[in-house]
Design a protein around this motif. Sequence first.
Motif, short mmCIF file in Angstrom:
data_model
loop_
_atom_site.label_atom_id
_atom_site.label_comp_id
_atom_site.label_asym_id
_atom_site.label_seq_id
_atom_site.Cartn_x
_atom_site.Cartn_y
_atom_site.Cartn_z
N GLY A 47 0.91 -1.28 -0.05
CA GLY A 47 -0.16 0.14 -0.04
C GLY A 47 0.88 1.42 -0.06
N TYR A 48 0.27 2.30 -0.04
CA TYR A 48 0.95 3.60 -0.16
C TYR A 48 1.45 4.22 1.37
N PHE A 49 0.63 3.48 2.39
CA PHE A 49 1.10 4.26 3.64
C PHE A 49 1.57 3.28 4.58
N THR A 108 -9.77 3.30 1.97
CA THR A 108 -9.20 2.54 0.92
C THR A 108 -7.93 3.04 0.45
N LEU A 109 -7.65 4.18 0.64
CA LEU A 109 -6.26 4.82 0.35
C LEU A 109 -5.32 4.74 1.29
N ASP A 118 -5.55 2.66 -6.31
CA ASP A 118 -5.69 3.31 -7.49
C ASP A 118 -6.93 3.10 -8.24
N GLN A 119 -7.57 1.86 -7.89
CA GLN A 119 -9.06 1.56 -8.61
C GLN A 119 -9.98 2.27 -8.03
N LEU A 192 -2.06 11.51 -5.82
CA LEU A 192 -2.95 10.59 -6.64
C LEU A 192 -4.33 11.38 -6.95
N MET A 193 -4.73 12.23 -6.52
CA MET A 193 -5.76 12.92 -6.89
C MET A 193 -5.35 14.36 -7.76
#
Length: 308
Positions: A47-49, A108-109, A118-119, A192-193
Motif C-alpha cells: 500500500g501507499y502508507f 481504501t487509500l 488506484d482503483q 493521487l488526486m
Amino acid sequence: MHVSPSDAPRVPRHVSSLRAKLLIALAGDPTGMAPYVRAIADGDDAGYFVENGPAWTVHAGMGTLVAGIRALLLQALHPGALAGVHDWSRYREDPIGRLTGTVRWVITLTYGSKTQADQETARVGRFHQRVKGTYRGGDGTERTYTAEQTDLVRWVHLAFTDAFLASHEAYGGTIPGGPDAYVADWATAGRLMRVVDPPTTRAALRAELDGFVERGALRRDERVDDVVRFLRRPPFRGTMGLAYRVLFAAAVATIPPHLRRLLGVRRWPLPVVTATRLILKTTERALGSGPRAQDMARLRLRRLAEQR
C-alpha cells in the motif's frame, strides 16, 4: 493476534444497536465489514502508507468524526467546490450515502493495497469527469468549473488535511513523527488526486489556506449558509442526533476565528472539549475492538511477509 470478522466480540444488545447505526453511517454496513473493507485483506503490495505511520494513526482515531464535519465546512467556503456539491451531490437526499462514499475513499487509500487504492481513485475520477458547471467567484464574476480544476482539487485537499490534522491534535493522541509527518504522508493522497506539489509541512499547509483567503477566493453566500444549516442539524434522531450536535460544535471550535467569521458560525460557550471527549470515548466503546480496516490491512501485510 489478528481479528477476523467471525472473532468480533459480542456486546450488549443496546450497544450493538448503536454500533450498527454508527457503522452504517461510517462504513455503509452494520458490521463495519463492507465488501471494500474485506477487500483490504487482499492485494499483493503493502500500500501507499506505512503500517502505524502518520496516516494510519490519524485516520484510525476517533477525532475523524469531528474532522469529517470540519472538512465539509471548510470546503464549502470555496464557491467552485460548493457549486460541485450543490449541483451534483445528493447530500440532502442521502447524507449517509455521501458520508460513506467519502469514508470509503479515505479508508481504501489509507489501508488498501496500491492496486485497490488506484482503483478507488479511478472510481472517484470517473465521477468527477461528469462534474461541471458555473459558479460566482469570490470577486463576484461568473466562472466555469470542473471537479478536476486545479484550484478546486487543491482546496479540497488542503481543507481535508487541515481538518483531520487539527481534529486529531484536539481530540486524538500523538502522531508518529508529529504534525509535519502527517501532512507529508497524506500529500501522497493529494498527488493521487492530481494535486501538484501539495504542502508537506503544517506551516506550508496553513500558509496555503491563508493564501486562499487573502486572494479573495473564498466567499460566504446563501449556499454556504444553507450547507452550514444542514451540517448543523442533519436528519439524525435520538442519541445520534444529540451526539452529532456536540461533534458539530467541536468541529467549529477547531476552526480559526477568521474562517469561523467567514462561515458565520460561533463557538459554543459551553465546555465543548470535555463533552466531545466523552462522546468520542462512548462511541469508541460502542464500536468495540474490531474488526476494523487496519486489521484487514495487517492480515494482508502479514500474509505478504510470510510469502517472502
